[in-house]
Design an enzyme around this catalytic site. Structure first.
Site, PDB file in Angstrom:
ATOM      1  N   ASP A  38     -26.950 -35.110  28.411  1.00 25.72           N
ATOM      2  CA  ASP A  38     -26.165 -35.784  29.447  1.00 25.72           C
ATOM      3  C   ASP A  38     -27.127 -36.317  30.502  1.00 25.72           C
ATOM      4  O   ASP A  38     -28.237 -35.806  30.646  1.00 25.72           O
ATOM      5  CB  ASP A  38     -25.184 -34.769  30.062  1.00 25.72           C
ATOM      6  CG  ASP A  38     -23.990 -35.409  30.748  1.00 25.72           C
ATOM      7  OD1 ASP A  38     -22.858 -35.206  30.297  1.00 25.72           O
ATOM      8  OD2 ASP A  38     -24.188 -36.131  31.765  1.00 25.72           O
ATOM      9  N   ASN A  81     -19.841 -38.112  22.635  1.00 28.63           N
ATOM     10  CA  ASN A  81     -18.673 -38.087  23.516  1.00 28.63           C
ATOM     11  C   ASN A  81     -18.920 -38.697  24.895  1.00 28.63           C
ATOM     12  O   ASN A  81     -17.968 -39.033  25.593  1.00 28.63           O
ATOM     13  CB  ASN A  81     -18.242 -36.604  23.615  1.00 28.63           C
ATOM     14  CG  ASN A  81     -17.381 -36.324  24.796  1.00 28.63           C
ATOM     15  OD1 ASN A  81     -16.192 -36.622  24.779  1.00 28.63           O
ATOM     16  ND2 ASN A  81     -17.965 -35.769  25.857  1.00 28.63           N
ATOM     17  N   TYR A 115     -13.613 -51.229  28.897  1.00 30.45           N
ATOM     18  CA  TYR A 115     -13.390 -49.899  28.315  1.00 30.45           C
ATOM     19  C   TYR A 115     -12.611 -50.018  26.999  1.00 30.45           C
ATOM     20  O   TYR A 115     -12.992 -49.438  25.981  1.00 30.45           O
ATOM     21  CB  TYR A 115     -12.622 -49.034  29.323  1.00 30.45           C
ATOM     22  CG  TYR A 115     -12.428 -47.604  28.901  1.00 30.45           C
ATOM     23  CD1 TYR A 115     -13.463 -46.671  29.014  1.00 30.45           C
ATOM     24  CD2 TYR A 115     -11.207 -47.159  28.378  1.00 30.45           C
ATOM     25  CE1 TYR A 115     -13.286 -45.349  28.633  1.00 30.45           C
ATOM     26  CE2 TYR A 115     -11.024 -45.837  27.990  1.00 30.45           C
ATOM     27  CZ  TYR A 115     -12.068 -44.936  28.126  1.00 30.45           C
ATOM     28  OH  TYR A 115     -11.899 -43.633  27.734  1.00 30.45           O
ATOM     29  N   LYS A 154     -13.991 -48.977  23.282  1.00 34.54           N
ATOM     30  CA  LYS A 154     -13.365 -47.910  22.482  1.00 34.54           C
ATOM     31  C   LYS A 154     -12.830 -48.459  21.155  1.00 34.54           C
ATOM     32  O   LYS A 154     -12.858 -47.754  20.136  1.00 34.54           O
ATOM     33  CB  LYS A 154     -12.268 -47.214  23.296  1.00 34.54           C
ATOM     34  CG  LYS A 154     -12.809 -46.442  24.505  1.00 34.54           C
ATOM     35  CD  LYS A 154     -13.779 -45.335  24.097  1.00 34.54           C
ATOM     36  CE  LYS A 154     -14.196 -44.453  25.260  1.00 34.54           C
ATOM     37  NZ  LYS A 154     -15.083 -43.359  24.858  1.00 34.54           N
ATOM     38  N   THR A 188      -9.763 -34.577  33.596  1.00 32.98           N
ATOM     39  CA  THR A 188     -11.212 -34.466  33.806  1.00 32.98           C
ATOM     40  C   THR A 188     -11.562 -35.331  35.023  1.00 32.98           C
ATOM     41  O   THR A 188     -10.721 -36.119  35.480  1.00 32.98           O
ATOM     42  CB  THR A 188     -12.011 -35.013  32.600  1.00 32.98           C
ATOM     43  OG1 THR A 188     -11.858 -36.437  32.583  1.00 32.98           O
ATOM     44  CG2 THR A 188     -11.544 -34.436  31.279  1.00 32.98           C
TER      45      THR A 188
HETATM   46  P1  NAD Z   1     -16.219 -36.921  32.391  1.00 34.65           P
HETATM   47  O1  NAD Z   1     -16.565 -37.957  33.387  1.00 34.65           O
HETATM   48  O2  NAD Z   1     -15.738 -35.588  32.834  1.00 34.65           O
HETATM   49  O3  NAD Z   1     -17.446 -36.682  31.377  1.00 34.65           O
HETATM   50  C1  NAD Z   1     -18.242 -37.728  30.902  1.00 34.65           C
HETATM   51  C2  NAD Z   1     -19.657 -37.210  30.773  1.00 34.65           C
HETATM   52  O4  NAD Z   1     -20.468 -38.267  30.211  1.00 34.65           O
HETATM   53  C3  NAD Z   1     -20.282 -36.836  32.127  1.00 34.65           C
HETATM   54  O5  NAD Z   1     -20.873 -35.567  32.042  1.00 34.65           O
HETATM   55  C4  NAD Z   1     -21.326 -37.913  32.348  1.00 34.65           C
HETATM   56  O6  NAD Z   1     -22.441 -37.500  33.109  1.00 34.65           O
HETATM   57  C5  NAD Z   1     -21.699 -38.271  30.926  1.00 34.65           C
HETATM   58  N1  NAD Z   1     -22.336 -39.585  30.827  1.00 34.65           N
HETATM   59  C6  NAD Z   1     -21.939 -40.751  31.399  1.00 34.65           C
HETATM   60  N2  NAD Z   1     -22.812 -41.726  31.091  1.00 34.65           N
HETATM   61  C7  NAD Z   1     -23.785 -41.165  30.327  1.00 34.65           C
HETATM   62  C8  NAD Z   1     -24.961 -41.660  29.713  1.00 34.65           C
HETATM   63  N3  NAD Z   1     -25.340 -42.941  29.831  1.00 34.65           N
HETATM   64  N4  NAD Z   1     -25.718 -40.792  28.992  1.00 34.65           N
HETATM   65  C9  NAD Z   1     -25.362 -39.506  28.871  1.00 34.65           C
HETATM   66  N5  NAD Z   1     -24.257 -38.977  29.431  1.00 34.65           N
HETATM   67  C10 NAD Z   1     -23.485 -39.801  30.151  1.00 34.65           C
HETATM   68  O7  NAD Z   1     -15.127 -37.625  31.466  1.00 34.65           O
HETATM   69  P2  NAD Z   1     -14.332 -37.089  30.185  1.00 34.65           P
HETATM   70  O8  NAD Z   1     -12.916 -37.408  30.440  1.00 34.65           O
HETATM   71  O9  NAD Z   1     -14.740 -35.729  29.798  1.00 34.65           O
HETATM   72  O10 NAD Z   1     -14.864 -38.156  29.114  1.00 34.65           O
HETATM   73  C11 NAD Z   1     -15.417 -37.774  27.865  1.00 34.65           C
HETATM   74  C12 NAD Z   1     -15.065 -38.853  26.851  1.00 34.65           C
HETATM   75  O11 NAD Z   1     -13.646 -38.866  26.666  1.00 34.65           O
HETATM   76  C13 NAD Z   1     -15.448 -40.272  27.265  1.00 34.65           C
HETATM   77  O12 NAD Z   1     -15.976 -40.965  26.157  1.00 34.65           O
HETATM   78  C14 NAD Z   1     -14.125 -40.876  27.693  1.00 34.65           C
HETATM   79  O13 NAD Z   1     -14.109 -42.276  27.549  1.00 34.65           O
HETATM   80  C15 NAD Z   1     -13.179 -40.192  26.730  1.00 34.65           C
HETATM   81  N6  NAD Z   1     -11.773 -40.197  27.132  1.00 34.65           N
HETATM   82  C16 NAD Z   1     -11.375 -39.601  28.286  1.00 34.65           C
HETATM   83  C17 NAD Z   1     -10.030 -39.630  28.643  1.00 34.65           C
HETATM   84  C18 NAD Z   1      -9.530 -38.985  29.919  1.00 34.65           C
HETATM   85  O14 NAD Z   1      -8.373 -39.244  30.317  1.00 34.65           O
HETATM   86  N7  NAD Z   1     -10.283 -38.145  30.595  1.00 34.65           N
HETATM   87  C19 NAD Z   1      -9.103 -40.282  27.803  1.00 34.65           C
HETATM   88  C20 NAD Z   1      -9.553 -40.870  26.626  1.00 34.65           C
HETATM   89  C21 NAD Z   1     -10.900 -40.823  26.299  1.00 34.65           C
END
Ligand code: NAD
Length: 247
Positions: free
Chosen positions: A37, A90, A155, A159, A190
């Site tokens: 990360d 992820n 976004y 995706k 989150t």
């Molecule tokens: P989050 O912001 O809690 O976690 C995302 C993590 O990715 C963070 O720790 C961040 O530091 C890391 N990150 C960002 N850019 C980075 C990079 N360039 N290199 C390495 N790490 C990086 O968000 P989340 O909700 O846990 O998201 C996780 C995944 O789930 C994402 O791909 C997001 O698109 C997807 N998602 C989330 C939701 C939601 O509602 N939370 C819904 C659908 C999909």
């Protein structure tokens, strides 16, 4: 019962949210976990939580959109554990704003993290898996990888790209014993969901289950996809969405 005893797992975005919940879930099933990360504090905190559970854990500061970072992180996994069984690609970010307001920098940031990042990770994970005769990969897409939504075009595009990339890779490596799937969460509690203020109530209303997901619910689906219980599942985009797509 799912067992992942001593499986070597690589998780991007493991410093927070879904990635952190997945790390804890993998560790609960006996896996050894490496977190990659850009967020050092969050990554070390997750690693500390894993170690407290008695799990083998490692954090490597990694920007998934930089190839040299990705190769270094995976080389660290290989040096410590000698193999790579499971990868959960992820890490992701979002950008809210109309298509016309999205700048070139905004677009590049989102697409480079969400789509190029997944491609770079798979590109460098697959060779380890080929060498040892197989492996499992799960990429995080979204319900927005399967349907559109206004005001989040970069976004949504990234995706949809993750889903296409996942299908292509699953076809390419199926006969090499590498299963590759995408998980498609909808709104999950989150930090990402809170980026534009507290919207949880609005999101809850949009879901037939009347609430948003908690990260552990996505994590359990990911662990299942990575386990032998899903041994005939590859190339799918697996919604964990509280009924969102059924509407
Ligand atoms: P989050 O912001 O809690 O976690 C995302 C993590 O990715 C963070 O720790 C961040 O530091 C890391 N990150 C960002 N850019 C980075 C990079 N360039 N290199 C390495 N790490 C990086 O968000 P989340 O909700 O846990 O998201 C996780 C995944 O789930 C994402 O791909 C997001 O698109 C997807 N998602 C989330 C939701 C939601 O509602 N939370 C819904 C659908 C999909």
């Amino acid at each position: 019962m799912i067992t992942l005893q001593d499986k070597v797992v690589f998780i991007t975005g493991g410093s927070s949210g879904i990635g952190r919940a997945a790390a804890l879930e993998f560790a609960k099933h006996g896996a050894r976990v490496t977190l990659a990360d850009i967020d050092i504090e969050g990554g070390e905190d997750t690693a500390c939580q894993l170690k407290k559970m008695g799990a083998d854990a490692l954090f490597v500061r990694t920007n998934v959109s930089k190839e040299s970072d990705v190769t270094r992180a995976l080389a660290t996994v290989a040096a410590k554990f000698g193999r790579l069984d499971i990868a959960f690609n992820n890490a992701g970010i979002t950008h809210k704003g109309g298509l016309e307001q999205c700048t070139e920098e905004d677009w590049d940031r989102v697409v480079n993290t969400n789509l190029k990042g997944v491609w770079l990770c798979m590109k460098h994970e697959v060779p380890y898996m080929l060498r040892q005769g197989g492996g499992v990969i799960v990429n995080t897409a979204s319900t927005y990888g399967l349907v559109g939504a206004p005001e989040v075009s970069s976004y949504v595009a990234s995706k949809h790209g993750v889903i296409g990339l996942t299908k292509a890779a699953a076809l390419e490596y199926g006969r090499k014993n590498i299963r590759i799937n995408a998980v498609c969460p909808s709104a999950t509690r989150t930090p990402m969901l809170q980026l534009n203020g507290d919207m949880e109530g609005i999101w809850a209303e949009r879901h037939p289950l009347g609430r948003v997901a908690i990260p552990g619910e996505i994590a359990q689906a990911v662990v299942w996809l990575c386990s032998d219980a899903a041994s005939f599942v590859t190339g799918v985009s697996f919604p964990v969405d509280g009924g969102y797509l059924a509407q």
